[in-house]
Design a protein around this motif. Structure first.
Motif: not given
Length: 181
Positions: A10-15
């Motif tokens: 549930d943890c994401f990098i947003i680019k």
């Protein structure tokens, strides 16, 4: 906008999409509909926080407990930080696992941190301006923390410990085993 999964559930990098020209750059730092479409997560952010830190300042590892847990969307507006998260959700398959990433004013990435995670960062540039979007208001009574150098987490902060600037409050945080056994 692109969303990249991290090794933590549930943890994401947003680019963000960045538009550069001779004047500089433009980006959307947050677009609710795009965020929902790409992640399937609908969050209502209610509080924005910002910190300014000098070289070597370590903040963390912090979290909010129970019903006042906070989901965060964080980014470095200026400067460079090593951002670190720890999954503190006992029911999660990635419980007690650590993820770290560089957030800076060059890559302009953001990190989506779900409720139940510990969070911290160390400033790797002369100064950093760090922004947090939170889905829950800050409640001092729900504040929690874990010592930054917890031996069970073995976090490599990629910065000399003897040069870190750490608050007395963060130096007094308990170890993970004192909280979760």
């Amino acid at each position: 906008m692109q969303v990249e999964k991290t090794p933590l559930k549930d943890c994401f990098i947003i680019k963000p999409d960045i538009y550069r020209d001779k004047r500089g750059l433009f980006l959307e730092s947050y677009h609710k509909k795009k965020f929902i479409d790409l992640t399937g997560i609908a969050k209502e952010f209610v509080q924005d926080n910002q910190s300014i830190s000098s070289f070597g300042v370590l903040r963390g590892l912090h979290y909010q407990r129970g019903e006042f847990g906070q989901t965060k969307l964080v980014r470095a507006i200026y400067g460079k930080v090593l951002d670190v998260v720890v999954d503190l959700r006992p029911e999660s398959p990635t419980f007690k696992q650590v993820f770290k990433t560089i957030l800076d004013d060059v890559n302009l990435h953001q990190l989506y941190i779900p409720k139940g995670f510990g969070h911290g960062f160390v400033t790797l540039s002369k100064t950093s301006v760090f922004a947090y979007k939170c889905d829950e208001y800050y409640h001092p009574d729900a504040e929690g923390g874990i010592i930054y150098n917890d031996p069970d987490l073995a976090i490599d902060w990629e910065f000399p410990e003897e040069k870190m600037i750490i608050s007395d409050k963060d130096l007094a945080q308990p170890q993970l085993k004192e909280i979760f056994g």
